[in-house]
Scaffold this motif. Structure first.
Motif, short mmCIF file in Angstrom:
data_model
loop_
_atom_site.label_atom_id
_atom_site.label_comp_id
_atom_site.label_asym_id
_atom_site.label_seq_id
_atom_site.Cartn_x
_atom_site.Cartn_y
_atom_site.Cartn_z
N ALA B 36 0.88 -1.16 -0.05
CA ALA B 36 0.04 0.22 0.00
C ALA B 36 0.77 1.44 -0.02
CB ALA B 36 -0.90 -0.08 1.44
N ARG B 37 2.17 1.09 0.85
CA ARG B 37 2.76 2.24 0.79
C ARG B 37 3.53 2.70 -0.28
NH1 ARG B 37 5.84 2.44 6.22
NH2 ARG B 37 6.77 0.72 5.43
N THR B 38 3.98 1.57 -1.09
CA THR B 38 4.71 1.80 -2.27
C THR B 38 3.78 2.34 -3.32
OG1 THR B 38 6.09 -0.27 -1.59
CG2 THR B 38 6.00 0.55 -4.20
N LEU B 39 2.45 1.75 -3.48
CA LEU B 39 1.69 2.22 -4.76
C LEU B 39 1.01 3.53 -4.27
CD1 LEU B 39 -0.36 -1.15 -5.14
CD2 LEU B 39 1.12 0.15 -6.68
N CYS B 40 0.99 3.72 -3.00
CA CYS B 40 0.59 5.21 -2.67
C CYS B 40 1.66 6.21 -3.06
CB CYS B 40 0.24 5.40 -1.09
SG CYS B 40 -0.12 6.98 -0.58
N ILE B 41 3.02 5.92 -2.71
CA ILE B 41 3.85 6.88 -3.26
C ILE B 41 3.94 6.96 -4.64
CG2 ILE B 41 6.21 7.09 -3.27
CD1 ILE B 41 6.35 6.16 -0.45
N GLU B 42 3.70 5.72 -5.49
CA GLU B 42 3.78 5.66 -6.95
C GLU B 42 2.66 6.43 -7.60
OE1 GLU B 42 4.81 1.79 -8.29
OE2 GLU B 42 6.54 1.44 -7.28
N THR B 43 1.58 6.16 -7.37
CA THR B 43 0.52 6.66 -8.21
C THR B 43 -0.75 7.18 -7.31
OG1 THR B 43 -0.66 4.47 -7.62
CG2 THR B 43 0.70 4.38 -9.40
N GLY B 44 -0.61 7.29 -5.90
CA GLY B 44 -1.58 7.77 -5.10
C GLY B 44 -2.55 6.46 -4.68
N LEU B 45 -3.18 6.73 -3.63
CA LEU B 45 -4.07 5.40 -3.28
C LEU B 45 -5.32 5.30 -4.10
CD1 LEU B 45 -4.32 4.91 0.39
CD2 LEU B 45 -3.36 3.37 -1.17
N ASP B 46 -5.67 6.75 -4.42
CA ASP B 46 -6.99 6.51 -5.46
C ASP B 46 -6.94 5.50 -6.54
OD1 ASP B 46 -8.60 8.21 -4.02
OD2 ASP B 46 -8.15 10.14 -5.14
N ALA B 47 -5.70 5.76 -7.22
CA ALA B 47 -5.49 4.85 -8.50
C ALA B 47 -5.07 3.63 -8.11
CB ALA B 47 -4.24 5.58 -9.12
N ALA B 48 -4.67 3.20 -6.81
CA ALA B 48 -4.31 1.96 -6.45
C ALA B 48 -5.69 0.89 -6.07
CB ALA B 48 -3.65 1.76 -5.29
N THR B 49 -5.95 -0.19 -6.50
CA THR B 49 -7.13 -0.78 -6.25
C THR B 49 -6.75 -2.02 -5.19
OG1 THR B 49 -6.74 -2.46 -7.99
CG2 THR B 49 -8.07 -0.57 -8.49
N THR B 50 -7.95 -2.61 -4.53
CA THR B 50 -7.47 -3.60 -3.59
C THR B 50 -6.69 -4.95 -4.39
OG1 THR B 50 -9.65 -4.58 -4.05
CG2 THR B 50 -9.14 -3.16 -2.22
N LYS B 51 -7.09 -4.99 -5.66
CA LYS B 51 -6.45 -6.04 -6.52
C LYS B 51 -5.13 -5.81 -6.58
CE LYS B 51 -7.49 -8.45 -10.74
NZ LYS B 51 -6.45 -8.02 -11.66
N SER B 52 -4.76 -4.42 -7.07
CA SER B 52 -3.33 -4.11 -7.48
C SER B 52 -2.35 -4.20 -6.12
CB SER B 52 -3.10 -2.95 -8.29
OG SER B 52 -3.78 -1.62 -7.30
N ILE B 53 -3.17 -3.76 -5.01
CA ILE B 53 -2.17 -3.81 -3.62
C ILE B 53 -2.04 -5.13 -3.27
CG2 ILE B 53 -2.43 -3.39 -1.30
CD1 ILE B 53 -4.16 -0.79 -2.06
N ALA B 54 -3.04 -6.16 -3.57
CA ALA B 54 -2.96 -7.54 -3.05
C ALA B 54 -2.14 -8.38 -3.88
CB ALA B 54 -4.15 -8.12 -3.10
N GLU B 55 -1.96 -7.80 -5.27
CA GLU B 55 -1.07 -8.65 -6.42
C GLU B 55 0.37 -7.91 -5.92
OE1 GLU B 55 -1.48 -7.60 -10.72
OE2 GLU B 55 -2.91 -9.11 -10.18
N ARG B 56 0.50 -6.76 -5.78
CA ARG B 56 2.09 -6.39 -5.47
C ARG B 56 2.42 -7.12 -4.00
NH1 ARG B 56 5.90 -1.73 -6.25
NH2 ARG B 56 4.42 -1.17 -7.94
N ALA B 57 1.47 -7.29 -3.17
CA ALA B 57 2.01 -8.00 -1.65
C ALA B 57 2.08 -9.49 -2.02
CB ALA B 57 0.75 -7.53 -0.71
N GLY B 58 1.44 -10.07 -3.15
CA GLY B 58 1.54 -11.47 -3.33
C GLY B 58 0.67 -12.14 -2.45
N VAL B 59 -0.59 -11.69 -2.13
CA VAL B 59 -1.33 -12.12 -1.12
C VAL B 59 -2.98 -12.05 -1.83
CG1 VAL B 59 -0.35 -11.85 0.82
CG2 VAL B 59 -2.12 -10.37 0.13
N ASN B 60 -3.91 -12.92 -1.29
CA ASN B 60 -5.39 -12.79 -1.68
C ASN B 60 -5.63 -11.36 -1.38
OD1 ASN B 60 -8.25 -13.35 -1.93
ND2 ASN B 60 -7.54 -15.17 -2.26
#
Lengths: 224, 224
Positions: B36-60
């Motif tokens: 979540a931190r990485t994506l928030c910095i890269e694109t902002g949390l608005d642009a990050a979906t639960t799917k993209s966060i979970a994918e980046r974290a390697g979890v469901n």
């Protein structure tokens, strides 16, 4: 464009595809740039659609492509226009052989105070990692600001400050911090310290305060 | 939760809906917060979906709701954790009756330098008009930083500076500018002045430089 040029005698005006009827071109461009700026500050340009920008401007969405080619083009025109007061400040500073650090501080802070949207656009689209106008801002402003600040500090006698443990190479960082941070962090300063740098009287106090600090660092002679 | 508590003898583990199998809870939470931190910095949390966060974290993706209730909840946990080093700095400063301005400057700048994501999160989600963590940051950090800075400046003898045209009420603004701006505007400073405040040697130089400047403003005695 004068209307006589478009309407030749009784022949109806020949318009290119999408050329707006009625509204004068300058007014439409102005309304679109203002709307893009407002939405960029409120939500970021990513979240703003051509539809929402045109709606806010009260014009047909096709006008964005007609006048600016795309949302990107409109954004770029808006950012360039918003940077203009600071660009002018930098250009006159770079052109003036005898400009002092104090004059620069005063001029730059006044330019930021009178254009409150610029710091907000910088927060939105320059400082973030994927800031859309980062390169534009770097090329137009940052590339000139660095050498200029270094030159002003040199001429004010920055190297003599080294005797007291002050790092002459970091003095431009200090100057930039004092001149820019209050505007960038205005919402925080207002909450933490009840200081609103965009309030005209507060801007003047901040400028006088910063000049007094520079006077203590460099001696007042070099600042006039 | 110890695994012995979940697996009673030979009975298969009873899990609530969505309770993750396999991965230990702490590791899943850690991976989600980091993503979540990485994506928030890269694109902002608005642009990050639960799917993209979970994918980046390697979890469901269901793990986000399971552990944090929602993307908002995850974002809030991430922001609180990211503010922790600065919060601790503020708390120990507020607790220490005899803390000096110099010690505070040193501690605060070290906390920012060691947690480079915090300034970037502030740029993303605190400074913009609709910043998602603006209120959280204001309540947890800004509300304490204002009175603390005022107190430190008072004790360092800020009111005496008024004799030289320096405005004691604006000295906390100056201190905050010197301590925070370099980290907030790091990409700009790197381009303009070749100064990277997150580089360890440069952080030390900046701290020494700022302490020397404070020493010239307040006298070195009050800063030790």
């Amino acid at each position: 464009m004068r209307s006589g040029k478009r309407n030749r005698g009784s022949t109806p005006a020949v318009r290119g595809p999408g050329r707006p009827a009625g509204e004068p071109a300058a007014a439409v461009r102005r309304a679109l740039i203002d709307a893009a700026r407002t939405l960029c500050i409120e939500t970021g340009l990513d979240a703003a659609t051509t539809k929402s920008i045109a709606e806010r401007a009260g014009v047909n969405p096709a006008m964005i492509n007609y006048y600016f080619g795309s949302k990107e083009g409109l954004g770029r025109a808006m950012m360039l226009e918003s940077m203009q007061p600071v660009l002018e400040q930098l250009e006159s500073a770079v052109g003036a052989a005898a400009l002092s650090l104090g004059e620069f501080m005063r001029g730059y802070m006044r330019a930021l105070a009178s254009n409150p949207w610029l710091p907000q656009l910088v927060v939105r689209e320059v400082l973030p990692a994927n800031g859309r106008f980062r390169e534009l801002f770097f090329d137009e402003i940052v590339a000139h600001a660095g050498p200029l600040l270094r030159g002003l500090v040199d001429r004010a006698g920055g190297s003599q400050a080294a005797d007291t443990g002050v790092d002459p190479a970091l003095l431009p960082v200090t100057i930039a911090s004092m001149a820019v941070f209050p505007f960038l962090a205005a919402p925080v300063l207002e909450r933490a310290l009840d200081v609103n740098p965009f309030d005209a009287a507060t801007t003047d106090r901040l400028i006088a305060h910063n000049l007094a600090l520079l006077g203590r660092l460099f001696g007042t002679r070099t600042l006039q």
